[in-house]
Design a protein around this motif. Structure first.
Motif, PDB file in Angstrom:
ATOM      1  N   GLU A  37      67.892  24.922  -6.481  1.00  0.00           N
ATOM      2  CA  GLU A  37      67.062  25.587  -5.527  1.00  0.00           C
ATOM      3  C   GLU A  37      65.757  26.028  -6.403  1.00  0.00           C
ATOM      4  N   LEU A  38      65.609  26.367  -7.530  1.00  0.00           N
ATOM      5  CA  LEU A  38      64.624  26.623  -8.257  1.00  0.00           C
ATOM      6  C   LEU A  38      63.537  25.643  -8.731  1.00  0.00           C
ATOM      7  N   ARG A  39      64.207  24.414  -8.801  1.00  0.00           N
ATOM      8  CA  ARG A  39      63.240  23.033  -8.928  1.00  0.00           C
ATOM      9  C   ARG A  39      62.684  22.732  -7.666  1.00  0.00           C
ATOM     10  N   SER A  40      63.246  22.958  -6.771  1.00  0.00           N
ATOM     11  CA  SER A  40      62.800  22.683  -5.219  1.00  0.00           C
ATOM     12  C   SER A  40      61.451  23.530  -4.870  1.00  0.00           C
ATOM     13  N   ARG A  41      61.872  24.801  -5.161  1.00  0.00           N
ATOM     14  CA  ARG A  41      60.766  25.617  -4.934  1.00  0.00           C
ATOM     15  C   ARG A  41      59.664  25.699  -6.055  1.00  0.00           C
ATOM     16  N   LEU A  45      55.717  24.894  -4.404  1.00  0.00           N
ATOM     17  CA  LEU A  45      54.710  25.711  -5.068  1.00  0.00           C
ATOM     18  C   LEU A  45      53.477  24.801  -5.653  1.00  0.00           C
ATOM     19  N   ALA A  46      53.766  23.576  -6.546  1.00  0.00           N
ATOM     20  CA  ALA A  46      52.791  22.957  -7.253  1.00  0.00           C
ATOM     21  C   ALA A  46      52.119  22.101  -5.987  1.00  0.00           C
ATOM     22  N   GLN A  47      52.687  21.636  -4.928  1.00  0.00           N
ATOM     23  CA  GLN A  47      51.988  21.109  -4.022  1.00  0.00           C
ATOM     24  C   GLN A  47      51.013  22.093  -3.301  1.00  0.00           C
ATOM     25  N   MET A  48      51.619  23.034  -2.979  1.00  0.00           N
ATOM     26  CA  MET A  48      50.548  24.076  -2.400  1.00  0.00           C
ATOM     27  C   MET A  48      49.341  24.407  -3.048  1.00  0.00           C
ATOM     28  N   MET A  49      49.467  24.544  -4.386  1.00  0.00           N
ATOM     29  CA  MET A  49      48.591  25.069  -5.396  1.00  0.00           C
ATOM     30  C   MET A  49      47.664  23.830  -5.501  1.00  0.00           C
ATOM     31  N   GLY A  50      48.053  22.564  -5.450  1.00  0.00           N
ATOM     32  CA  GLY A  50      47.106  21.370  -5.516  1.00  0.00           C
ATOM     33  C   GLY A  50      46.348  21.374  -4.229  1.00  0.00           C
ATOM     34  N   GLU A 167      53.040  33.049  -1.949  1.00  0.00           N
ATOM     35  CA  GLU A 167      53.584  34.513  -2.459  1.00  0.00           C
ATOM     36  C   GLU A 167      55.143  34.649  -2.137  1.00  0.00           C
ATOM     37  N   GLU A 168      55.581  34.274  -0.920  1.00  0.00           N
ATOM     38  CA  GLU A 168      57.024  34.320  -0.584  1.00  0.00           C
ATOM     39  C   GLU A 168      57.627  33.227  -1.541  1.00  0.00           C
ATOM     40  N   GLN A 169      57.069  32.097  -1.753  1.00  0.00           N
ATOM     41  CA  GLN A 169      57.765  31.163  -2.794  1.00  0.00           C
ATOM     42  C   GLN A 169      57.947  31.627  -4.133  1.00  0.00           C
ATOM     43  N   LEU A 170      56.921  32.348  -4.601  1.00  0.00           N
ATOM     44  CA  LEU A 170      56.799  33.035  -5.790  1.00  0.00           C
ATOM     45  C   LEU A 170      57.745  34.134  -5.983  1.00  0.00           C
ATOM     46  N   ARG A 171      58.065  34.826  -4.758  1.00  0.00           N
ATOM     47  CA  ARG A 171      58.936  36.008  -4.864  1.00  0.00           C
ATOM     48  C   ARG A 171      60.324  35.327  -4.872  1.00  0.00           C
ATOM     49  N   SER A 175      63.323  35.871  -8.100  1.00  0.00           N
ATOM     50  CA  SER A 175      64.466  36.126  -7.566  1.00  0.00           C
ATOM     51  C   SER A 175      65.425  35.172  -8.205  1.00  0.00           C
ATOM     52  N   LEU A 176      65.388  33.805  -7.976  1.00  0.00           N
ATOM     53  CA  LEU A 176      66.294  33.011  -8.476  1.00  0.00           C
ATOM     54  C   LEU A 176      66.316  32.848 -10.103  1.00  0.00           C
ATOM     55  N   ASN A 177      65.195  33.089 -10.745  1.00  0.00           N
ATOM     56  CA  ASN A 177      64.972  33.175 -12.157  1.00  0.00           C
ATOM     57  C   ASN A 177      65.971  34.385 -12.684  1.00  0.00           C
ATOM     58  N   GLU A 178      65.990  35.694 -11.742  1.00  0.00           N
ATOM     59  CA  GLU A 178      66.598  36.590 -12.271  1.00  0.00           C
ATOM     60  C   GLU A 178      68.295  36.626 -12.199  1.00  0.00           C
TER      61      GLU A 178
END
Length: 217
Positions: A37-41, A45-50, A167-171, A175-178
Motif C-alpha cells: 500500500e505504501l509503494r502504491s501511495r 504521489l509522484a505522479q501528482m507531484m509531477g 495532503e491526504e495521500q501524505l497523511r 500513517s502506514l509508515n508508523e
C-alpha cells in the motif's frame, strides 16, 4: 540472533507451535500488505507531484515571456514574480527584487503616496489602467511608462482538489509508515522473546542445554 543479523525478518525454533506460526504469518502478511500500500501511495504521489510541477513550469514560462513588464505581488505588497520584460525595464534581476516591497521599486521621488495607493487598490481588486508615471532604473535613469493593474480570476478548483488529495495521500503514507514501524518493533520483541524461550528452562528460569551448547560452539 545470527539469523536476524544476517537479514532474516522472523524465525521460529523447533518444535514449531502451530498457533505461534499462524500468528507470525498473520503479522508478516499485514506488514507486506502495508508495504504494498505504501509503494502504491508513493507512486500516486509522484505522479501528482509531477503534474503540479509541469503545470507550474508552463505558467512560469508563459509569464516570463510576456512582452510587457509584468509583476505579481502578495497581499502585503511584496514582489513574488518578475518577468524578463520587468527585468529589462528596471534593470533589476528577479533575485534582487524577490520579496521586496513593490513600493520600494516603482515609487519615484515624491510619488510614494501614489505608489502605496496603487498597490492597495490593486490588492482590493480594482482594475487600474492608463496611469502614466515615471519610474527609475537602478542606475537612476528615468523611464516614462503607462502603469496598470489587473485583478485576474483563475479557476483553481482542480488544482486545490489535487493538493487536497496530495495532503491526504501524505497523511495515509505517514500513517502506514508508523504502522509499519510498529509492526517491525512487534516482530523484534517477539523474536527477542522467542530467543529467550529457546535458551531458557521454563521451570527453573535457568539457561538450558541449547544455550550452553551454542555458547561452547
Amino acid at each position: 540472533s545470527e539469523a536476524v543479523a544476517a537479514g532474516v525478518d522472523d524465525f521460529l525454533v523447533k518444535p514449531v507451535d502451530q498457533e505461534e506460526l499462524e500468528a507470525r504469518l498473520t503479522t508478516a502478511q499485514r506488514i507486506l500488505a502495508m508495504q504494498d500500500e505504501l509503494r502504491s501511495r508513493s507512486s500516486k504521489l509522484a505522479q501528482m507531484m509531477g503534474y503540479l510541477e509541469a503545470a507550474n513550469r508552463r505558467f512560469s514560462d508563459l509569464f516570463a515571456g510576456l512582452l510587457v513588464a509584468s509583476i505579481t505581488f502578495d497581499t502585503e505588497g511584496r514582489i513574488v514574480e518578475w518577468n524578463r520584460a520587468a527585468e529589462a525595464l528596471f534593470d533589476l534581476r528577479p533575485d534582487e527584487v524577490w520579496q521586496r516591497p513593490l513600493v520600494d521599486v516603482i515609487a519615484s521621488p515624491g510619488k510614494l503616496e501614489w505608489a502605496e495607493s496603487f498597490i492597495q487598490r490593486s490588492i482590493e481588486g480594482e482594475s487600474i489602467q492608463d496611469e502614466e508615471q515615471t519610474v527609475y532604473r537602478s542606475d537612476g535613469c528615468p523611464r516614462h511608462e503607462i502603469i496598470g493593474a489587473v485583478c485576474t480570476c483563475s479557476d483553481l478548483t482542480a488544482q486545490r482538489n489535487l493538493e487536497q488529495r496530495l495532503e491526504e495521500q501524505l497523511r495515509v503514507a505517514h500513517s502506514l509508515n508508523e504502522a509499519l514501524e510498529l509492526g517491525k518493533q512487534e516482530l523484534a520483541r517477539a523474536n527477542a522473546r522467542l530467543e529467550e524461550l529457546a535458551t531458557t528452562d521454563g521451570l527453573t528460569g535457568l539457561r538450558n542445554h541449547r544455550f550452553f551448547k551454542e555458547a561452547l560452539e
